[in-house]
Design an enzyme around this catalytic site. Sequence first.
Site, short mmCIF file in Angstrom:
data_model
loop_
_atom_site.label_atom_id
_atom_site.label_comp_id
_atom_site.label_asym_id
_atom_site.label_seq_id
_atom_site.Cartn_x
_atom_site.Cartn_y
_atom_site.Cartn_z
N TYR A 1 0.89 -1.14 -0.10
CA TYR A 1 -0.03 -0.04 -0.06
C TYR A 1 0.81 1.30 0.08
O TYR A 1 1.50 1.52 1.13
CB TYR A 1 -0.93 -0.14 1.27
CG TYR A 1 -1.81 1.10 1.32
CD1 TYR A 1 -2.31 1.79 0.22
CD2 TYR A 1 -2.10 1.73 2.66
CE1 TYR A 1 -3.22 2.90 0.33
CE2 TYR A 1 -2.83 2.95 2.76
CZ TYR A 1 -3.28 3.64 1.48
OH TYR A 1 -4.27 4.67 1.78
N HIS A 31 -12.11 1.52 -4.36
CA HIS A 31 -11.35 0.86 -5.17
C HIS A 31 -12.13 -0.30 -5.44
O HIS A 31 -13.00 -0.67 -4.80
CB HIS A 31 -10.18 0.46 -4.53
CG HIS A 31 -9.22 1.40 -4.27
ND1 HIS A 31 -7.85 1.80 -4.98
CD2 HIS A 31 -9.02 2.42 -3.21
CE1 HIS A 31 -7.21 2.68 -4.58
NE2 HIS A 31 -7.95 3.28 -3.46
N ASP A 74 -2.28 -1.13 -4.01
CA ASP A 74 -2.52 0.27 -4.37
C ASP A 74 -1.33 0.75 -4.51
O ASP A 74 -0.63 1.08 -3.57
CB ASP A 74 -3.61 0.48 -3.33
CG ASP A 74 -3.69 2.33 -3.55
OD1 ASP A 74 -3.35 2.74 -4.60
OD2 ASP A 74 -4.69 2.52 -2.69
#
Length: 252
Positions: A105, A242, A144
Amino acid sequence: MKFISWNVNGIRACIKKGFLDYFNEMDADFFCIQETKCQAGQVELQLDGYFQYWNFAEKKGYSGTAIFTKHEPLTIKYGVGDAESEDEGRIITLEYKDFYLVNVYTPNSQRDLARLPKRLKWEENLFHYLKTLDLKKPVIYCGDLNVAHEEVDLKNAKSNIGNSGFTYEERGKMTELLQSGFTDTFRYFNPERTDAYTWWSYMNKVRERNIGWRIDYFIVSNRLIETIKATDIHSHVLGSDHCPILLELSKS
């Protein structure tokens, strides 16, 4: 082997919005999530047949990553040795006989770019980490990554040039990685495809109109390209700002 990656934007909230239905439907070998926003003991998932590996942020309700897998790894590593990735729970690496799986992340550089210098330092550290792993065995890097690499990766490219997630510096770091022996799996199979996004603002009707960004990726060492069976974006799946992404590899 089936891999899923999803920024759930709070696993406790996502569970209430159908996370387990999607999880069970996918029956993935590896299910990576980002932005768990929880601490140890705040959520218990009964995932029969899966090992669970969580990396919690020290700050409550912030960041965090997890991997759920049917396959017990040889080793597990949290972070890459720098304080930020460890304090904020941003990286998990699982080692297997034939590959490394790295779930990430990436920190946002923030709207005013106040965090851009730290973000670029993060990118440098992660680049060297991935390259070091790649010297030993192939790498599957997902998560991500908080950057739209090219103009085709977001709806309103021209008006977003220089904004967080679409600065020349952030995009350049992605280019550097891809030129060093790695491949963006979705773009490899869909070089010209537009309107394929993984994140949408919560602003009114933005997702309905598909005004989005593709900032979630599966990136693999080039020598894994021939093993790729499928790559996809599951934009129909709600539960977060998302959507999940998929990668399937043949067993080598």
